[in-house]
Design a protein around this motif. Structure first.
Motif, short mmCIF file in Angstrom:
data_model
loop_
_atom_site.label_atom_id
_atom_site.label_comp_id
_atom_site.label_asym_id
_atom_site.label_seq_id
_atom_site.Cartn_x
_atom_site.Cartn_y
_atom_site.Cartn_z
N CYS A 1 -3.55 -60.32 54.76
CA CYS A 1 -3.44 -61.24 53.63
C CYS A 1 -1.97 -61.48 53.33
CB CYS A 1 -4.14 -60.67 52.41
SG CYS A 1 -5.91 -60.41 52.67
N GLU B 1 -7.70 -63.31 60.09
CA GLU B 1 -7.99 -62.28 61.10
C GLU B 1 -6.78 -62.20 62.02
OE1 GLU B 1 -10.40 -60.11 61.55
OE2 GLU B 1 -11.65 -60.80 59.89
N CYS C 1 -5.93 -64.97 53.58
CA CYS C 1 -6.15 -63.87 54.51
C CYS C 1 -6.62 -64.43 55.85
CB CYS C 1 -7.20 -62.91 53.97
SG CYS C 1 -6.76 -62.16 52.39
N PRO D 1 -7.55 -54.57 65.59
CA PRO D 1 -7.19 -54.95 64.22
C PRO D 1 -6.02 -54.11 63.72
CG PRO D 1 -9.56 -54.53 64.40
CD PRO D 1 -8.92 -54.07 65.69
N THR E 1 -4.05 -51.74 61.18
CA THR E 1 -4.36 -50.64 60.27
C THR E 1 -3.16 -50.49 59.33
OG1 THR E 1 -3.29 -48.98 61.67
CG2 THR E 1 -5.65 -49.43 62.11
N LEU F 1 -3.44 -55.57 53.76
CA LEU F 1 -4.67 -55.62 54.53
C LEU F 1 -5.87 -55.68 53.60
CD1 LEU F 1 -4.03 -53.02 57.37
CD2 LEU F 1 -3.92 -55.52 57.51
N ASP F 2 -6.85 -56.47 54.00
CA ASP F 2 -8.14 -56.51 53.33
C ASP F 2 -9.17 -56.34 54.43
OD1 ASP F 2 -10.38 -56.87 51.79
OD2 ASP F 2 -9.94 -58.95 51.24
N GLY F 3 -9.57 -55.10 54.69
CA GLY F 3 -10.43 -54.82 55.84
C GLY F 3 -9.64 -55.07 57.11
N THR F 4 -10.13 -55.97 57.96
CA THR F 4 -9.43 -56.31 59.20
C THR F 4 -8.56 -57.55 59.06
OG1 THR F 4 -11.28 -57.63 60.03
CG2 THR F 4 -11.25 -55.29 60.62
N LYS F 5 -8.47 -58.08 57.85
CA LYS F 5 -7.69 -59.30 57.64
C LYS F 5 -6.30 -58.99 57.09
CE LYS F 5 -11.47 -62.46 57.02
NZ LYS F 5 -11.96 -63.62 56.27
N ARG G 1 -4.95 -59.63 65.19
CA ARG G 1 -5.10 -58.50 66.12
C ARG G 1 -3.75 -58.25 66.78
NH1 ARG G 1 -9.07 -58.74 63.62
NH2 ARG G 1 -11.24 -58.67 64.26
#
Length: 136
Positions: free
Chosen positions: A99, A112, A110, A35, A37, A93-97, A114
């Protein structure tokens, strides 16, 4: 004659089913893909990623300074032009997403995402397809 029609229909359904299965979206990200960061997102500044969706639509994602980005698409290839468009805005970023807050026309969303080396794996919300975008 009736048997021929049934046979033709069965063959057509078999071909359509095979084609649909062959183009099924990837189920998951590669194991080595991680993901984003805040640091890796900043590391995308100035990078351009290019890829093609299953339907042949080409995508280009350009990441700029200050979390700005631009996405262009074109049916049948990369970039913008007839049958395509350009969208821009900012990313966060919104967590691992990842946006995308669009400047105009599209709603923000948003997805996912990687990263593995110079490849960005972007899961489309519309159908779950994972589009592989390669840094240029």
């Amino acid at each position: 004659m009736r048997h021929i029609r049934r046979g033709a229909l069965a063959a057509a359904l078999g071909i359509a089913t095979s084609a649909a299965l062959a183009q099924a979206p990837a189920a998951d990200f590669p194991a080595e893909a991680v993901p984003l960061t805040p640091e890796t997102l900043k590391g995308l500044d100035g990078k351009k990623f290019v890829g093609t969706r299953m339907d042949g639509t080409g995508w280009t994602m350009d990441f700029g300074p200050g979390d700005s980005f631009r996405m262009s698409y074109r049916r049948g290839g990369t970039g913008a032009g007839p049958g395509g468009g350009i969208f821009d805005g900012t990313v966060r970023l919104d967590g691992t997403k990842l946006c995308q807050d669009m400047r105009k026309t599209l709603e923000s969303g948003c997805n996912e995402v990687r990263l593995r080396g110079n490849e960005l794996f972007y899961r489309r919300n519309a159908n779950g397809e994972i589009v592989v975008l390669t840094a240029q």
